[in-house]
Design an enzyme around this catalytic site. Sequence first.
Site, PDB file in Angstrom:
ATOM      1  N   ASP A 154      42.902  38.553  42.649  1.00  0.00           N
ATOM      2  CA  ASP A 154      42.178  37.517  41.903  1.00  0.00           C
ATOM      3  C   ASP A 154      42.028  36.218  42.679  1.00  0.00           C
ATOM      4  O   ASP A 154      40.960  35.609  42.696  1.00  0.00           O
ATOM      5  CB  ASP A 154      42.929  37.197  40.595  1.00  0.00           C
ATOM      6  CG  ASP A 154      42.384  37.993  39.437  1.00  0.00           C
ATOM      7  OD1 ASP A 154      41.930  39.125  39.670  1.00  0.00           O
ATOM      8  OD2 ASP A 154      42.418  37.493  38.299  1.00  0.00           O
ATOM      9  N   LYS A 230      35.953  36.954  46.469  1.00  0.00           N
ATOM     10  CA  LYS A 230      35.948  38.159  45.634  1.00  0.00           C
ATOM     11  C   LYS A 230      34.667  38.157  44.810  1.00  0.00           C
ATOM     12  O   LYS A 230      34.501  37.336  43.917  1.00  0.00           O
ATOM     13  CB  LYS A 230      37.188  38.176  44.720  1.00  0.00           C
ATOM     14  CG  LYS A 230      37.308  39.464  43.919  1.00  0.00           C
ATOM     15  CD  LYS A 230      38.588  39.521  43.096  1.00  0.00           C
ATOM     16  CE  LYS A 230      38.687  40.861  42.362  1.00  0.00           C
ATOM     17  NZ  LYS A 230      39.896  40.945  41.526  1.00  0.00           N
TER      18      LYS A 230
END
Lengths: 409, 409
Positions: A154, A230
């Site tokens: 994350d 990401k």
Amino acid sequence: MRGKRVRIRAKGRIFEGIALPSEDGKIVLKLDNGYNVGFYDYEIIEEEEFEVPEVKLPAVKEREGLKNVKVISTGGTIASKVDYKTGAVTSQFTAEEIVSDIPELAEICNISAELLYNILSENMRPEYWITLARRVYEAIKEGYEGVVVTHGTDTMHYSASALAFMLRTPVPVVFVGAQRSSDRPSSDAAINMICSAHTALSDLGEVAVVMHATTSDDYCHIHRGVKVRKNHTSRRDAFESVNYPPLGRVWSDGRIEWIAERFRRGERELQLFDSLEEKVALIKYFPGLTPEILEFFHDRGYRGFVIEGTGLGHVSTDWVDTVKRVAEDSLIVMTSQCLWGRVCDRVYDTGRYLLKAGVIEGEDMLPETALIKVMWLLGNFELEEARELVKKNLVGEINYRSGYEEEFE
Amino acid sequence: MRGKRVRIRAKGRIFEGIALPSEDGKIVLKLDNGYNVGFYDYEIIEEEEFEVPEVKLPAVKEREGLKNVKVISTGGTIASKVDYKTGAVTSQFTAEEIVSDIPELAEICNISAELLYNILSENMRPEYWITLARRVYEAIKEGYEGVVVTHGTDTMHYSASALAFMLRTPVPVVFVGAQRSSDRPSSDAAINMICSAHTALSDLGEVAVVMHATTSDDYCHIHRGVKVRKNHTSRRDAFESVNYPPLGRVWSDGRIEWIAERFRRGERELQLFDSLEEKVALIKYFPGLTPEILEFFHDRGYRGFVIEGTGLGHVSTDWVDTVKRVAEDSLIVMTSQCLWGRVCDRVYDTGRYLLKAGVIEGEDMLPETALIKVMWLLGNFELEEARELVKKNLVGEINYRSGYEEEFE
């Protein structure tokens, strides 16, 4: 240790497997084919407890001729392991455990493993980056050929950026994670880990992120830590280099194909700047957002701001006065919510008013990287110096455009 | 009208062209090859004023057999025009002007043009969306075959989302912009405009964005308004569909290749819901951000929140209590800063605590789209109903996953 095997009826079908830890009345089963299923609505048909024989992992021996790599775990999917037999979530993160999971690693390097944290990646905080940077710094001083940091995905790009600014490293510092845990057949943990070990031994002298490059098990990309993001919630190739090519490709057999300019092993002296200013805000602009948000943070002592503006780096014109007031004793950097491309001043718009008001353009920096850079600058330098340094390319976070010729595009 | 032609020395070279409006002591020249250059450091060698003959544009005649398209301008690069001869920025945005710029349009449809606003796209605000939605609604009622809205690119995807929720349209409502103004040789204004006119006549019954699909002048993509995002600051193919394919491709000769499921012309009845709650906040989470930010907005009367969490939809665990308190009288939607992929609950993490605290998952909605959806829901429904509706796919903004099978991935 005891495990539990159950047979249930759910969604009109029968499922059988090992019960895994869960909550909220949900049942989660590890099926015999390795997949997990979870249900809220289910009926238990049969259950049976069983004793799980304790497994003694063989000690890992150092092999002569192999180089030493330090593996530091901070938690995340790659470090978490659900025991197939008991259903318990366990991880001591010893070298024995890692090598028992991924035996190929023992052929590549001698691993020294260390569990630094075991936190969820979304709970990562600037103070943890400081401890991590210090630990990596020590490992490099101890003479390891390279360092691998396992991390939840994350916030891995935030952490990689933090270490890239805090640490000038002569050896590879490789962040690696997994999008699917190693108890799932589609797990990317093993190949990511193997590729990161190869990268840790390579001719690299900077902080990188190594993750699946494609949705298949082909190869991994070596991303520059300050240029990666990401970009997908669940795909294994979620990490992408933005505004700079991946530094290279790495295969699990150790082959590496370098793609872009990089810092080489030994090119920079080891240095640690282990201070960060936590009070820095990243603000994403949207139509209707009023500039009071700047004052909210400023009133709480924030002196660093990264704005994610629209397009080439804009906010509503009615922000200009507040921006000007806040910029007097603060560092305000403009980035773009487009993510790709460059923030730059233009001929016919309010961009120039923002610059006059004291906003500094973030060039082609990612907003997340700019946030960390400002934290780092305000932690280590006086405001005036920080304002100058933020425009400069320090560790590969900025690629300048070629100059005035660009206006010809 | 008078223009000024100058010869300057800058960066050791000689440049000659028409002086364009600029500020801050910068000089901007339109060179004879059509490109613009700008300099702060320069020396004027020669300048000459000249009288520009007034150009009378021929009236545009309605052609029989062609259908009527309404073109509404809200400003932006596509509507701005620097007069090549005078250097003045002008735009009356009449049908005559548009057709004189892009003669191909006269062969495609009969254009009725209207200048609704002339604002910079970064200054777009919810109240303007209301006026725009009403105007488009009237144009559809007046019987136009389709409506084209010219818009600055910075916030075009926010505006397209707003109209997609406010207006159930039986005809195409096409947003179009340009990344390079029409006075530049690399301008995308003409092809985007031509393709949007074709799309306005097509078998589409929803709000779309039509922009360059590639960096060459090949064709445009027809993007679903609630599934598109500006993903590059300057490239002509900056707009990309996210989590849904483009609806189709359109060529300047009028050929259209449909790619994905779409609303068809006439499929939905014309309806207008012209209310928006402006007090809705989009908050991008980052490591170190404290939950006070929620209270800041809540204290100011905000009852709608869209969080851009990390990964599958996370914020730090220490947010849970504040989230729970704020969610009591508010609508909080979780989206992901990954942008691609889906927010979803998982088996082993804090995601479930957030759901318990009252957060609603935004599925595969873009954060920007979720923001607009919450503005629209709170503007038109009671809180309880809004909470239910936000999970439902209303205009193509959500694609559900296939169900529990997904856990087998």
